[in-house]
Design an enzyme around this catalytic site. Structure first.
Site, PDB file in Angstrom:
ATOM      1  N   ARG A 216      19.477 -18.634  41.529  1.00  0.00           N
ATOM      2  CA  ARG A 216      18.158 -18.591  42.178  1.00  0.00           C
ATOM      3  C   ARG A 216      17.899 -19.888  42.935  1.00  0.00           C
ATOM      4  O   ARG A 216      17.422 -19.876  44.065  1.00  0.00           O
ATOM      5  CB  ARG A 216      17.061 -18.369  41.132  1.00  0.00           C
ATOM      6  CG  ARG A 216      17.132 -17.010  40.468  1.00  0.00           C
ATOM      7  CD  ARG A 216      15.919 -16.781  39.557  1.00  0.00           C
ATOM      8  NE  ARG A 216      16.126 -15.600  38.752  1.00  0.00           N
ATOM      9  CZ  ARG A 216      16.382 -15.601  37.429  1.00  0.00           C
ATOM     10  NH1 ARG A 216      16.391 -16.745  36.757  1.00  0.00           N
ATOM     11  NH2 ARG A 216      16.595 -14.473  36.795  1.00  0.00           N
ATOM     12  N   ASP A 254      11.184  -3.256  43.410  1.00  0.00           N
ATOM     13  CA  ASP A 254      11.801  -2.856  42.139  1.00  0.00           C
ATOM     14  C   ASP A 254      11.208  -1.507  41.755  1.00  0.00           C
ATOM     15  O   ASP A 254      10.088  -1.181  42.142  1.00  0.00           O
ATOM     16  CB  ASP A 254      11.514  -3.892  41.043  1.00  0.00           C
ATOM     17  CG  ASP A 254      12.506  -3.821  39.876  1.00  0.00           C
ATOM     18  OD1 ASP A 254      13.374  -4.723  39.778  1.00  0.00           O
ATOM     19  OD2 ASP A 254      12.398  -2.882  39.065  1.00  0.00           O
ATOM     20  N   ALA A 283      15.057   1.360  45.255  1.00  0.00           N
ATOM     21  CA  ALA A 283      15.563   0.433  46.272  1.00  0.00           C
ATOM     22  C   ALA A 283      16.432   1.137  47.316  1.00  0.00           C
ATOM     23  O   ALA A 283      16.417   0.750  48.487  1.00  0.00           O
ATOM     24  CB  ALA A 283      16.364  -0.674  45.601  1.00  0.00           C
ATOM     25  N   ASP A 303      20.044  -7.828  43.862  1.00  0.00           N
ATOM     26  CA  ASP A 303      20.471  -8.120  42.485  1.00  0.00           C
ATOM     27  C   ASP A 303      20.345  -6.861  41.621  1.00  0.00           C
ATOM     28  O   ASP A 303      19.535  -6.792  40.694  1.00  0.00           O
ATOM     29  CB  ASP A 303      19.615  -9.264  41.916  1.00  0.00           C
ATOM     30  CG  ASP A 303      20.083  -9.711  40.540  1.00  0.00           C
ATOM     31  OD1 ASP A 303      21.224  -9.401  40.166  1.00  0.00           O
ATOM     32  OD2 ASP A 303      19.290 -10.383  39.844  1.00  0.00           O
ATOM     33  N   CYS A 343      26.702  -7.193  38.710  1.00  0.00           N
ATOM     34  CA  CYS A 343      26.931  -7.521  37.295  1.00  0.00           C
ATOM     35  C   CYS A 343      27.750  -6.433  36.605  1.00  0.00           C
ATOM     36  O   CYS A 343      27.752  -6.334  35.387  1.00  0.00           O
ATOM     37  CB  CYS A 343      25.609  -7.775  36.578  1.00  0.00           C
ATOM     38  SG  CYS A 343      24.472  -6.393  36.626  1.00  0.00           S
TER      39      CYS A 343
HETATM   40  N1  SAH Z   1      16.630 -10.286  40.305  1.00  0.00           N
HETATM   41  C1  SAH Z   1      16.047 -10.246  38.964  1.00  0.00           C
HETATM   42  C2  SAH Z   1      16.871  -9.446  37.977  1.00  0.00           C
HETATM   43  C3  SAH Z   1      17.187  -8.036  38.414  1.00  0.00           C
HETATM   44  S1  SAH Z   1      17.685  -6.970  37.134  1.00  0.00           S
HETATM   45  C4  SAH Z   1      15.816 -11.663  38.494  1.00  0.00           C
HETATM   46  O1  SAH Z   1      16.168 -12.629  39.183  1.00  0.00           O
HETATM   47  O2  SAH Z   1      15.267 -11.827  37.402  1.00  0.00           O
HETATM   48  C5  SAH Z   1      17.808  -5.437  37.967  1.00  0.00           C
HETATM   49  C6  SAH Z   1      16.487  -4.826  38.343  1.00  0.00           C
HETATM   50  O3  SAH Z   1      16.756  -3.632  39.094  1.00  0.00           O
HETATM   51  C7  SAH Z   1      15.605  -4.378  37.187  1.00  0.00           C
HETATM   52  O4  SAH Z   1      14.365  -5.006  37.279  1.00  0.00           O
HETATM   53  C8  SAH Z   1      15.443  -2.863  37.365  1.00  0.00           C
HETATM   54  O5  SAH Z   1      14.114  -2.410  37.082  1.00  0.00           O
HETATM   55  C9  SAH Z   1      15.735  -2.693  38.823  1.00  0.00           C
HETATM   56  N2  SAH Z   1      16.241  -1.393  39.235  1.00  0.00           N
HETATM   57  C10 SAH Z   1      17.182  -0.621  38.636  1.00  0.00           C
HETATM   58  N3  SAH Z   1      17.454   0.457  39.382  1.00  0.00           N
HETATM   59  C11 SAH Z   1      16.652   0.398  40.481  1.00  0.00           C
HETATM   60  C12 SAH Z   1      16.483   1.220  41.634  1.00  0.00           C
HETATM   61  N4  SAH Z   1      17.201   2.329  41.813  1.00  0.00           N
HETATM   62  N5  SAH Z   1      15.582   0.830  42.563  1.00  0.00           N
HETATM   63  C13 SAH Z   1      14.859  -0.298  42.391  1.00  0.00           C
HETATM   64  N6  SAH Z   1      14.998  -1.109  41.335  1.00  0.00           N
HETATM   65  C14 SAH Z   1      15.873  -0.772  40.388  1.00  0.00           C
END
Ligand code: SAH
Length: 399
Positions: A216, A254, A283, A303, A343
Protein backbone atom coordinates in the site's frame (compact mmCIF):
# COMPACT_ATOMS: atom_id res chain seq x y z
CA UNK A 1 -9.72 -36.72 17.17
CA UNK A 2 -7.05 -38.54 19.18
CA UNK A 3 -4.97 -36.65 21.67
CA UNK A 4 -1.73 -35.57 20.13
CA UNK A 5 1.56 -37.17 20.94
CA UNK A 6 3.34 -34.65 23.12
CA UNK A 7 6.54 -36.59 23.34
CA UNK A 8 9.34 -35.91 20.95
CA UNK A 9 12.25 -37.72 19.46
CA UNK A 10 11.85 -40.93 21.42
CA UNK A 11 8.45 -42.38 20.69
CA UNK A 12 7.19 -40.60 17.58
CA UNK A 13 5.69 -43.08 15.12
CA UNK A 14 7.93 -43.75 12.11
CA UNK A 15 6.67 -43.32 8.57
CA UNK A 16 8.58 -44.23 5.45
CA UNK A 17 8.72 -42.48 2.12
CA UNK A 18 8.10 -44.65 -0.93
CA UNK A 19 11.21 -45.20 -3.09
CA UNK A 20 11.85 -42.35 -5.50
CA UNK A 21 12.58 -38.64 -5.47
CA UNK A 22 10.79 -36.48 -2.93
CA UNK A 23 10.74 -32.74 -2.31
CA UNK A 24 11.20 -33.59 1.38
CA UNK A 25 14.63 -35.07 0.64
CA UNK A 26 15.87 -31.59 -0.32
CA UNK A 27 14.20 -29.86 2.62
CA UNK A 28 10.59 -29.19 1.61
CA UNK A 29 8.47 -29.42 4.77
CA UNK A 30 5.39 -30.93 3.10
CA UNK A 31 4.92 -34.65 2.54
CA UNK A 32 1.86 -35.72 0.60
CA UNK A 33 -0.13 -38.81 1.51
CA UNK A 34 0.78 -40.61 -1.71
CA UNK A 35 4.50 -40.25 -0.96
CA UNK A 36 4.27 -42.41 2.17
CA UNK A 37 4.35 -46.18 2.36
CA UNK A 38 1.95 -46.48 5.29
CA UNK A 39 0.20 -43.90 7.35
CA UNK A 40 -2.23 -45.42 9.81
CA UNK A 41 -1.32 -42.96 12.55
CA UNK A 42 -3.64 -41.02 14.85
CA UNK A 43 -4.86 -37.55 13.91
CA UNK A 44 -2.44 -34.84 15.02
CA UNK A 45 0.33 -37.27 16.03
CA UNK A 46 4.00 -36.41 15.92
CA UNK A 47 5.81 -38.61 13.38
CA UNK A 48 9.38 -39.22 12.27
CA UNK A 49 9.84 -39.63 8.53
CA UNK A 50 12.50 -41.90 7.07
CA UNK A 51 13.43 -42.31 3.43
CA UNK A 52 13.08 -45.68 1.71
CA UNK A 53 16.61 -46.63 2.82
CA UNK A 54 15.83 -45.85 6.45
CA UNK A 55 17.69 -42.52 6.61
CA UNK A 56 16.09 -39.89 8.88
CA UNK A 57 14.44 -37.09 6.85
CA UNK A 58 12.69 -35.10 9.56
CA UNK A 59 10.05 -35.01 12.26
CA UNK A 60 6.72 -33.29 12.07
CA UNK A 61 3.01 -33.30 12.58
CA UNK A 62 0.60 -35.72 10.96
CA UNK A 63 -2.89 -35.20 9.59
CA UNK A 64 -5.21 -38.15 9.05
CA UNK A 65 -7.40 -36.06 6.70
CA UNK A 66 -5.37 -33.64 4.57
CA UNK A 67 -3.56 -34.56 1.34
CA UNK A 68 -0.55 -32.98 3.06
CA UNK A 69 -0.06 -35.91 5.42
CA UNK A 70 3.02 -34.59 7.23
CA UNK A 71 4.29 -31.07 7.86
CA UNK A 72 7.88 -31.32 9.02
CA UNK A 73 8.97 -29.08 11.90
CA UNK A 74 12.58 -30.19 12.24
CA UNK A 75 15.30 -32.02 10.35
CA UNK A 76 17.34 -32.56 13.56
CA UNK A 77 17.04 -36.16 14.66
CA UNK A 78 17.58 -35.15 18.29
CA UNK A 79 14.97 -32.36 18.35
CA UNK A 80 11.65 -33.28 19.95
CA UNK A 81 8.51 -32.01 18.22
CA UNK A 82 6.03 -31.08 20.92
CA UNK A 83 4.08 -28.16 22.35
CA UNK A 84 7.26 -26.85 23.99
CA UNK A 85 8.94 -26.57 20.56
CA UNK A 86 5.85 -24.77 19.24
CA UNK A 87 6.02 -22.31 22.14
CA UNK A 88 9.75 -21.64 21.47
CA UNK A 89 8.95 -20.99 17.80
CA UNK A 90 6.18 -18.64 18.89
CA UNK A 91 8.64 -16.70 21.08
CA UNK A 92 11.05 -16.38 18.10
CA UNK A 93 8.22 -15.24 15.84
CA UNK A 94 7.14 -12.53 18.29
CA UNK A 95 10.76 -11.41 18.80
CA UNK A 96 11.18 -10.99 15.02
CA UNK A 97 8.10 -8.75 14.76
CA UNK A 98 9.35 -6.63 17.65
CA UNK A 99 12.53 -6.03 15.64
CA UNK A 100 10.77 -5.46 12.31
CA UNK A 101 7.92 -3.27 13.42
CA UNK A 102 8.60 -1.68 16.80
CA UNK A 103 5.76 0.73 17.54
CA UNK A 104 3.24 -0.77 15.12
CA UNK A 105 -0.08 -1.76 16.67
CA UNK A 106 -1.09 -4.19 13.90
CA UNK A 107 1.13 -7.04 12.75
CA UNK A 108 1.09 -10.69 11.77
CA UNK A 109 2.85 -12.34 14.70
CA UNK A 110 2.90 -15.87 13.29
CA UNK A 111 2.78 -16.92 9.63
CA UNK A 112 2.45 -20.70 9.63
CA UNK A 113 5.30 -22.58 7.87
CA UNK A 114 7.24 -19.35 7.41
CA UNK A 115 7.68 -19.27 11.18
CA UNK A 116 8.09 -23.03 11.60
CA UNK A 117 4.54 -23.36 12.96
CA UNK A 118 2.55 -25.20 10.27
CA UNK A 119 -1.14 -24.34 10.38
CA UNK A 120 -0.93 -21.45 12.84
CA UNK A 121 -1.60 -17.79 12.03
CA UNK A 122 -1.74 -15.07 14.69
CA UNK A 123 -2.56 -11.45 13.88
CA UNK A 124 -2.35 -8.62 16.39
CA UNK A 125 -4.78 -5.70 16.24
CA UNK A 126 -3.90 -3.27 19.03
CA UNK A 127 -4.57 -5.19 22.27
CA UNK A 128 -6.47 -8.06 20.62
CA UNK A 129 -5.18 -11.18 18.91
CA UNK A 130 -6.91 -13.18 16.18
CA UNK A 131 -5.82 -16.80 15.67
CA UNK A 132 -6.43 -19.13 12.73
CA UNK A 133 -5.61 -22.82 13.18
CA UNK A 134 -5.58 -25.16 10.20
CA UNK A 135 -3.67 -28.25 11.37
CA UNK A 136 -4.85 -30.94 13.75
CA UNK A 137 -1.75 -30.76 15.91
CA UNK A 138 -1.79 -26.97 16.36
CA UNK A 139 -5.47 -27.36 17.32
CA UNK A 140 -4.41 -29.83 20.02
CA UNK A 141 -1.59 -27.55 21.22
CA UNK A 142 -3.73 -24.40 21.14
CA UNK A 143 -4.19 -24.13 24.95
CA UNK A 144 -0.36 -24.06 25.36
CA UNK A 145 -0.02 -21.55 22.54
CA UNK A 146 -2.75 -19.30 23.97
CA UNK A 147 -1.02 -19.37 27.39
CA UNK A 148 2.25 -18.37 25.75
CA UNK A 149 0.54 -15.54 23.83
CA UNK A 150 -0.91 -14.22 27.09
CA UNK A 151 2.55 -14.30 28.68
CA UNK A 152 4.25 -12.63 25.68
CA UNK A 153 1.62 -10.10 24.58
CA UNK A 154 -0.74 -9.61 27.54
CA UNK A 155 -3.72 -9.25 25.15
CA UNK A 156 -7.18 -8.02 26.19
CA UNK A 157 -8.69 -10.83 24.10
CA UNK A 158 -7.74 -13.77 21.87
CA UNK A 159 -10.31 -14.77 19.26
CA UNK A 160 -10.11 -17.93 17.15
CA UNK A 161 -11.63 -17.62 13.66
CA UNK A 162 -12.67 -21.12 12.63
CA UNK A 163 -14.75 -20.78 9.46
CA UNK A 164 -11.97 -21.74 7.05
CA UNK A 165 -12.37 -24.25 4.24
CA UNK A 166 -8.93 -25.69 5.08
CA UNK A 167 -10.28 -26.65 8.50
CA UNK A 168 -13.00 -28.72 6.86
CA UNK A 169 -10.24 -30.64 5.00
CA UNK A 170 -8.64 -31.33 8.39
CA UNK A 171 -11.87 -32.46 10.04
CA UNK A 172 -11.74 -29.45 12.40
CA UNK A 173 -14.99 -27.74 13.47
CA UNK A 174 -16.26 -24.66 11.59
CA UNK A 175 -16.74 -22.33 14.52
CA UNK A 176 -15.38 -19.11 15.95
CA UNK A 177 -14.36 -19.14 19.61
CA UNK A 178 -13.15 -16.72 22.25
CA UNK A 179 -10.00 -18.21 23.78
CA UNK A 180 -9.12 -15.42 26.22
CA UNK A 181 -10.79 -12.25 27.55
CA UNK A 182 -13.69 -10.28 26.09
CA UNK A 183 -13.30 -9.31 22.44
CA UNK A 184 -14.38 -5.82 21.41
CA UNK A 185 -15.03 -5.02 17.74
CA UNK A 186 -13.76 -2.96 16.09
CA UNK A 187 -10.14 -2.88 17.20
CA UNK A 188 -8.46 0.35 16.09
CA UNK A 189 -5.07 0.26 14.38
CA UNK A 190 -2.97 2.79 12.49
CA UNK A 191 -1.05 2.15 9.27
CA UNK A 192 0.65 4.77 7.11
CA UNK A 193 -1.39 7.62 8.62
CA UNK A 194 -4.76 5.87 8.26
CA UNK A 195 -6.81 4.63 11.22
CA UNK A 196 -8.72 1.42 10.56
CA UNK A 197 -11.48 -0.19 12.57
CA UNK A 198 -10.88 -3.92 12.35
CA UNK A 199 -13.76 -6.31 12.88
CA UNK A 200 -11.95 -9.00 14.87
CA UNK A 201 -15.02 -11.17 15.39
CA UNK A 202 -16.96 -10.92 12.11
CA UNK A 203 -14.70 -9.54 9.33
CA UNK A 204 -13.23 -11.34 6.33
CA UNK A 205 -10.21 -13.53 7.23
CA UNK A 206 -8.77 -12.10 10.46
CA UNK A 207 -10.39 -8.69 9.82
CA UNK A 208 -7.71 -6.87 7.86
CA UNK A 209 -5.31 -7.76 5.02
CA UNK A 210 -1.92 -7.27 6.65
CA UNK A 211 -0.09 -8.92 3.74
CA UNK A 212 -0.48 -5.76 1.61
CA UNK A 213 0.94 -3.42 4.28
CA UNK A 214 4.16 -2.43 2.49
CA UNK A 215 2.55 -2.66 -0.96
CA UNK A 216 0.00 0.00 0.00
CA UNK A 217 2.83 2.40 0.85
CA UNK A 218 4.75 1.41 -2.32
CA UNK A 219 1.68 2.14 -4.46
CA UNK A 220 1.04 5.42 -2.65
CA UNK A 221 4.47 6.71 -3.76
CA UNK A 222 2.89 7.08 -7.22
CA UNK A 223 -0.40 8.54 -5.99
CA UNK A 224 0.33 12.21 -5.22
CA UNK A 225 -2.28 14.31 -7.02
CA UNK A 226 -3.79 11.21 -8.64
CA UNK A 227 -7.38 10.24 -9.18
CA UNK A 228 -7.25 6.70 -7.78
CA UNK A 229 -9.56 3.78 -8.52
CA UNK A 230 -9.31 1.12 -5.79
CA UNK A 231 -11.00 -2.07 -7.00
CA UNK A 232 -11.59 -4.87 -4.47
CA UNK A 233 -10.98 -2.23 -1.82
CA UNK A 234 -12.27 -4.10 1.24
CA UNK A 235 -12.01 -1.52 4.09
CA UNK A 236 -10.11 0.96 1.91
CA UNK A 237 -6.46 -0.07 2.38
CA UNK A 238 -4.88 1.05 -0.90
CA UNK A 239 -7.18 3.99 -1.54
CA UNK A 240 -6.95 5.53 1.92
CA UNK A 241 -3.15 5.11 1.99
CA UNK A 242 -3.06 6.92 -1.37
CA UNK A 243 -5.24 9.74 0.01
CA UNK A 244 -3.02 10.10 3.08
CA UNK A 245 -0.10 10.43 0.63
CA UNK A 246 -1.82 13.23 -1.30
CA UNK A 247 -4.06 11.60 -3.89
CA UNK A 248 -6.71 13.94 -5.32
CA UNK A 249 -9.63 11.51 -4.96
CA UNK A 250 -10.44 7.84 -4.51
CA UNK A 251 -13.27 5.70 -5.80
CA UNK A 252 -13.40 2.37 -3.96
CA UNK A 253 -15.30 -0.59 -5.44
CA UNK A 254 -16.17 -3.77 -3.53
CA UNK A 255 -19.13 -6.14 -3.46
CA UNK A 256 -19.16 -6.26 0.36
CA UNK A 257 -21.23 -3.31 1.58
CA UNK A 258 -20.20 -4.05 5.19
CA UNK A 259 -16.52 -3.64 4.25
CA UNK A 260 -17.33 -0.38 2.41
CA UNK A 261 -19.21 0.95 5.42
CA UNK A 262 -16.07 0.28 7.46
CA UNK A 263 -14.00 1.95 4.69
CA UNK A 264 -16.11 5.13 4.91
CA UNK A 265 -15.79 5.11 8.70
CA UNK A 266 -12.00 4.70 8.28
CA UNK A 267 -11.93 7.67 5.88
CA UNK A 268 -13.95 9.73 8.35
CA UNK A 269 -11.76 9.01 11.36
CA UNK A 270 -8.62 9.60 9.28
CA UNK A 271 -9.82 13.00 8.03
CA UNK A 272 -9.99 11.82 4.40
CA UNK A 273 -13.75 11.47 3.86
CA UNK A 274 -14.17 14.51 1.57
CA UNK A 275 -12.21 12.85 -1.23
CA UNK A 276 -13.44 9.27 -0.76
CA UNK A 277 -16.41 7.65 -2.52
CA UNK A 278 -17.49 4.00 -2.48
CA UNK A 279 -19.50 1.84 -4.89
CA UNK A 280 -20.97 -1.50 -3.78
CA UNK A 281 -20.98 -3.60 -6.93
CA UNK A 282 -19.51 -6.68 -8.54
CA UNK A 283 -16.11 -5.50 -9.78
CA UNK A 284 -16.36 -7.39 -13.08
CA UNK A 285 -19.60 -5.61 -13.95
CA UNK A 286 -18.37 -2.22 -12.76
CA UNK A 287 -15.08 -2.48 -14.70
CA UNK A 288 -16.87 -3.70 -17.83
CA UNK A 289 -19.11 -0.63 -17.91
CA UNK A 290 -16.46 1.89 -16.79
CA UNK A 291 -13.76 0.79 -19.24
CA UNK A 292 -16.00 1.89 -22.13
CA UNK A 293 -15.65 5.46 -20.89
CA UNK A 294 -11.87 5.54 -21.50
CA UNK A 295 -8.92 6.60 -19.30
CA UNK A 296 -9.95 8.47 -16.15
CA UNK A 297 -7.51 7.56 -13.37
CA UNK A 298 -3.83 8.23 -12.74
CA UNK A 299 -3.75 5.09 -10.58
CA UNK A 300 -5.83 1.92 -10.68
CA UNK A 301 -5.45 -0.75 -7.99
CA UNK A 302 -6.68 -4.34 -8.42
CA UNK A 303 -6.58 -6.57 -5.35
CA UNK A 304 -9.03 -9.41 -5.98
CA UNK A 305 -9.61 -12.45 -3.76
CA UNK A 306 -8.05 -15.76 -4.83
CA UNK A 307 -9.77 -16.80 -8.06
CA UNK A 308 -8.78 -20.44 -7.59
CA UNK A 309 -7.96 -22.73 -4.72
CA UNK A 310 -7.14 -25.68 -6.93
CA UNK A 311 -4.46 -26.36 -9.51
CA UNK A 312 -7.13 -27.59 -11.94
CA UNK A 313 -8.91 -24.25 -12.16
CA UNK A 314 -5.83 -22.16 -13.03
CA UNK A 315 -6.80 -21.58 -16.68
CA UNK A 316 -10.18 -20.20 -15.65
CA UNK A 317 -8.61 -18.04 -12.94
CA UNK A 318 -6.15 -16.61 -15.47
CA UNK A 319 -9.04 -15.65 -17.75
CA UNK A 320 -10.59 -13.79 -14.81
CA UNK A 321 -7.34 -11.98 -14.06
CA UNK A 322 -6.86 -11.12 -17.75
CA UNK A 323 -10.39 -9.70 -17.96
CA UNK A 324 -10.04 -7.34 -14.99
CA UNK A 325 -6.49 -6.30 -15.88
CA UNK A 326 -7.52 -5.53 -19.46
CA UNK A 327 -10.40 -3.36 -18.22
CA UNK A 328 -8.23 -1.66 -15.61
CA UNK A 329 -5.51 -0.84 -18.17
CA UNK A 330 -8.09 0.90 -20.34
CA UNK A 331 -8.95 3.14 -17.41
CA UNK A 332 -5.38 4.35 -16.70
CA UNK A 333 -4.42 7.77 -18.05
CA UNK A 334 -1.12 7.58 -20.06
CA UNK A 335 1.81 7.85 -17.64
CA UNK A 336 -0.28 6.53 -14.77
CA UNK A 337 0.16 3.34 -12.76
CA UNK A 338 -1.62 0.03 -12.45
CA UNK A 339 -1.06 -1.78 -9.15
CA UNK A 340 -2.20 -5.34 -9.70
CA UNK A 341 -2.17 -8.27 -7.28
CA UNK A 342 -2.95 -11.96 -7.18
CA UNK A 343 -3.19 -14.04 -4.02
CA UNK A 344 -3.92 -17.36 -5.81
CA UNK A 345 -0.92 -19.52 -4.96
CA UNK A 346 -1.65 -21.82 -7.89
CA UNK A 347 -0.99 -18.90 -10.25
CA UNK A 348 2.76 -18.44 -10.09
CA UNK A 349 4.86 -15.36 -10.71
CA UNK A 350 5.64 -16.22 -14.33
CA UNK A 351 2.01 -16.96 -15.19
CA UNK A 352 0.93 -13.72 -13.54
CA UNK A 353 3.46 -11.64 -15.51
CA UNK A 354 2.44 -13.40 -18.76
CA UNK A 355 -1.21 -12.66 -18.05
CA UNK A 356 -0.43 -8.97 -17.51
CA UNK A 357 1.59 -8.92 -20.73
CA UNK A 358 -1.34 -10.40 -22.64
CA UNK A 359 -3.82 -7.98 -21.09
CA UNK A 360 -1.56 -5.08 -22.11
CA UNK A 361 -1.32 -6.41 -25.65
CA UNK A 362 -5.10 -6.77 -25.88
CA UNK A 363 -5.63 -3.28 -24.43
CA UNK A 364 -2.99 -1.88 -26.84
CA UNK A 365 -1.22 -0.28 -23.90
CA UNK A 366 2.53 -0.49 -23.34
CA UNK A 367 3.49 -1.23 -19.73
CA UNK A 368 6.72 -1.07 -17.78
CA UNK A 369 7.15 -3.23 -14.69
CA UNK A 370 8.42 -0.80 -12.05
CA UNK A 371 8.22 -3.10 -9.06
CA UNK A 372 7.59 -6.77 -8.48
CA UNK A 373 6.56 -7.26 -4.89
CA UNK A 374 5.33 -9.96 -2.51
CA UNK A 375 3.71 -10.10 0.89
CA UNK A 376 4.77 -7.90 3.80
CA UNK A 377 7.86 -8.61 5.93
CA UNK A 378 5.75 -10.09 8.71
CA UNK A 379 4.70 -12.86 6.27
CA UNK A 380 7.95 -14.82 6.05
CA UNK A 381 7.97 -17.94 3.87
CA UNK A 382 9.80 -21.23 3.68
CA UNK A 383 12.37 -21.25 0.85
CA UNK A 384 11.27 -24.67 -0.44
CA UNK A 385 7.57 -23.97 -0.21
CA UNK A 386 6.62 -21.80 -3.17
CA UNK A 387 3.02 -22.34 -2.04
CA UNK A 388 3.73 -19.99 0.86
CA UNK A 389 4.66 -17.14 -1.51
CA UNK A 390 1.08 -16.75 -2.71
CA UNK A 391 0.95 -12.95 -3.02
CA UNK A 392 2.18 -11.24 -6.15
CA UNK A 393 1.92 -7.46 -6.52
CA UNK A 394 3.12 -5.59 -9.61
CA UNK A 395 3.43 -1.86 -9.98
CA UNK A 396 3.27 -1.00 -13.68
CA UNK A 397 3.56 2.26 -15.49
CA UNK A 398 1.08 2.45 -18.34
CA UNK A 399 1.79 4.41 -21.56
N1 SAH B 1 -7.46 -4.23 -1.11
C1 SAH B 1 -7.93 -4.64 0.22
C2 SAH B 1 -8.07 -6.14 0.37
C3 SAH B 1 -8.93 -6.80 -0.68
S1 SAH B 1 -9.50 -8.39 -0.26
C4 SAH B 1 -7.00 -4.05 1.26
O1 SAH B 1 -6.00 -3.40 0.93
O2 SAH B 1 -7.28 -4.24 2.45
C5 SAH B 1 -10.56 -8.76 -1.60
C6 SAH B 1 -11.85 -8.00 -1.60
O3 SAH B 1 -12.57 -8.34 -2.79
C7 SAH B 1 -12.81 -8.31 -0.46
O4 SAH B 1 -13.11 -7.14 0.23
C8 SAH B 1 -14.08 -8.86 -1.13
O5 SAH B 1 -15.28 -8.38 -0.53
C9 SAH B 1 -13.95 -8.30 -2.52
N2 SAH B 1 -14.61 -9.05 -3.58
C10 SAH B 1 -14.64 -10.39 -3.78
N3 SAH B 1 -15.26 -10.68 -4.93
C11 SAH B 1 -15.67 -9.50 -5.48
C12 SAH B 1 -16.35 -9.14 -6.68
N4 SAH B 1 -16.74 -10.06 -7.56
N5 SAH B 1 -16.58 -7.83 -6.91
C13 SAH B 1 -16.18 -6.89 -6.02
N6 SAH B 1 -15.52 -7.18 -4.89
C14 SAH B 1 -15.27 -8.46 -4.61
Amino acid sequence: MHANNESGAGDAAELRLAPGRHRAAVGCPWIFRGELLRHEVGAGSVVSVLDSTGRFVGRGIYSDQSQIAVRLMTTHRAEAVDAALAVRRLEEAVALRRRLYAGRDSVRLVNSEGDGLPGLVVDRYDTQLVVEVSSQTMAAWLPHLADALVRLMNPSAIVERGRLSVRAHEGLPQEDRVLVGNPASPAYVEEHGVTYGVDVTGGQKTGHFLDQYENRAAAARFAAGARVLDVFSHTGGFGLTALAAGAASVLAVDSDEGALEQARANAQRSGLADRFVTVAQNAFDWLHAASERGPQYEQVVLDPPAFTRSAKAVARALRGYREINLRALKLVVPGGTLVTSSCSYHVDRTQFLEMVGEAARDAHRRVRVLEERGAALDHPTHPLLPESRYLKCLILQVE
